[in-house]
Design a protein around this motif. Structure first.
Motif, PDB file in Angstrom:
ATOM      1  N   CYS A  88       0.675  -1.038  -0.128  1.00  0.00           N
ATOM      2  CA  CYS A  88       0.016  -0.111   0.057  1.00  0.00           C
ATOM      3  C   CYS A  88       0.794   1.456   0.022  1.00  0.00           C
ATOM      4  CB  CYS A  88      -0.884   0.051   1.251  1.00  0.00           C
ATOM      5  SG  CYS A  88      -0.236   0.369   2.664  1.00  0.00           S
ATOM      6  N   GLY A  89       2.170   1.241   0.529  1.00  0.00           N
ATOM      7  CA  GLY A  89       3.065   2.149   0.466  1.00  0.00           C
ATOM      8  C   GLY A  89       2.852   3.067   1.740  1.00  0.00           C
ATOM      9  N   CYS A  91       1.540   1.799   5.144  1.00  0.00           N
ATOM     10  CA  CYS A  91       1.632   0.958   6.367  1.00  0.00           C
ATOM     11  C   CYS A  91       3.092   0.869   6.996  1.00  0.00           C
ATOM     12  CB  CYS A  91       1.034  -0.410   6.289  1.00  0.00           C
ATOM     13  SG  CYS A  91       2.049  -1.622   5.683  1.00  0.00           S
ATOM     14  N   CYS A  94       5.372  -1.042   4.812  1.00  0.00           N
ATOM     15  CA  CYS A  94       5.933  -0.441   3.725  1.00  0.00           C
ATOM     16  C   CYS A  94       6.945   0.641   3.833  1.00  0.00           C
ATOM     17  CB  CYS A  94       4.644   0.108   2.594  1.00  0.00           C
ATOM     18  SG  CYS A  94       3.771  -1.055   2.122  1.00  0.00           S
ATOM     19  N   CYS A 102       3.405  -5.939   3.948  1.00  0.00           N
ATOM     20  CA  CYS A 102       2.143  -4.943   3.857  1.00  0.00           C
ATOM     21  C   CYS A 102       1.106  -5.432   4.482  1.00  0.00           C
ATOM     22  CB  CYS A 102       2.100  -4.273   2.382  1.00  0.00           C
ATOM     23  SG  CYS A 102       0.633  -3.303   2.471  1.00  0.00           S
TER      24      CYS A 102
HETATM   25 ZN    ZN Z   1       1.525  -1.231   3.230  1.00  0.00          ZN
END
Ligand code: ZN
Ligand code: ZN
Length: 341
Positions: A88-89, A91, A94, A102
């Protein structure tokens, strides 16, 4: 388009659903072939963080049918392999630089629409040109990427002596990667003689017939090859009984890699004293998010050989038969779904 749809675990239907339309940055792929593997059997049963309703299929390859706004790296008509996994970039994992862990990991074919369909959408960053590969090779990009991630976890020492339990498609791909990454010897153990023949055709130097009903006999065959044990023992079977068997076959200071997908409820018995006294290492390797480029490179180089892995092909509306062949047909190695068939 026609697609395999699970409204809930164990309820397969093949039906018409609306064609997906690529948004900005998305690629629409017309599926030529999508591999089916043991993970699909877990998804069928509602395990493996699957979410429903679901179009399964996490090993897709096909040709670009349309591209959304701002897509520049692939063109309509090009053959591509699709990496379904994205972090997701945002969390903690990430942000820590480890998107594979993730907390909101998106896996097309597991918790988002996958490739057992005529068409599939993927973000541009997840679509890899594969025009130079036959479709039968491109379809193995995903399992090869997972095996490549196994290598990134394993990092075998130069000259390692390695035993791989399991001669399924990923077991044989992983065994070849280990062989080409500096092992002195790779032994593959499996019950199925035709799969061991395939292993030898891929250059695996040693194979042993594993007797699932007689672990002691299998262990004796392995010990005859490496009396002090193996530097690395890989369980690529998804059977907890085999994981249990793997630990004593590791050499002192050796490593066991848990690579197969078991039922989350499975348990193994092991001696903590043995792990302590012999300074053993137990590692796990789960899927991948960023291993496609190296996997495709290994397929292109010919270091990973795949001829003969695909034994069964099914059209979309025979998906249930494909799942059945995977689970019950001893002559099935790799089954694939071919939507145009
Ligand atoms: Zn993530
Ligand atoms: Zn798979």
């Amino acid at each position: 388009m026609k697609a395999v749809v699970y409204d809930q675990p164990r309820s397969i239907s093949v039906r018409d659903v609306p064609d997906p339309v690529p948004g900005p940055g998305e690629v629409l792929v017309r599926i030529e072939m999508c591999g089916i593997c043991g993970t699909d059997a877990h998804i069928h049963a509602g395990r493996f963080f699957s979410e429903y309703p679901l179009i399964p299929g996490h090993e897709p390859t096909g040709r670009v049918a349309a591209v959304g706004e701002a897509v520049t790296s692939v063109a309509v008509g090009q053959r591509v392999a699709v990496n379904g996994n994205t972090g997701c970039g945002g969390c903690g994992s990430c942000r820590d630089g480890y998107p594979l862990m993730c907390r909101n990991l998106r896996c097309l074919g597991v918790n988002g629409p996958g490739g057992f369909a005529e068409l599939m959408l993927a973000p541009e960053a997840n679509v890899f040109p594969a025009d130079d590969l036959p479709v039968e090779v491109a379809v193995l990009a995903e399992p090869t990427a997972c095996a490549m991630h196994g290598m990134e976890i394993l990092r075998p020492a130069p000259g390692a002596d390695v035993l791989v339990f399991g001669a399924g498609p990923t077991g044989l791909i992983l065994a070849q990667l280990i062989l080409h990454c500096g092992a002195s010897r790779v032994t593959v153990a499996a019950p199925s003689v035709f799969k061991l023949d395939l292993a030898r055709s891929f250059g695996i130097p040693v194979t042993i017939v594993a007797d699932r009903a007689d672990a002691a006999a299998t262990a004796a065959r392995a010990r005859a090859i490496a009396p002090d044990g193996f530097d690395i023992v890989v369980d690529a079977t998804g059977s907890a009984a085999v994981t249990e068997q793997a630990v004593p076959l590791a050499k002192d200071r050796g490593t066991v890699l848990v690579y197969g997908v078991t039922d989350p409820a499975d348990r193994v018995a092991l001696s903590p004293y043995d792990v302590y006294r012999r300074e053993l290492t137990i590692k796990g390797s789960f899927a991948q998010v960023s291993s496609f480029p190296k996997a495709l490179a290994m397929l292109r180089s010919g270091h990973v050989r795949t001829a003969g892995i695909i034994t069964h092909r099914f059209p979309l509306d025979r998906f249930a038969d494909a799942l059945d062949a995977l689970r019950h047909d001893p002559a099935c190695h790799k089954a694939v779904v071919v939507p145009a068939a």
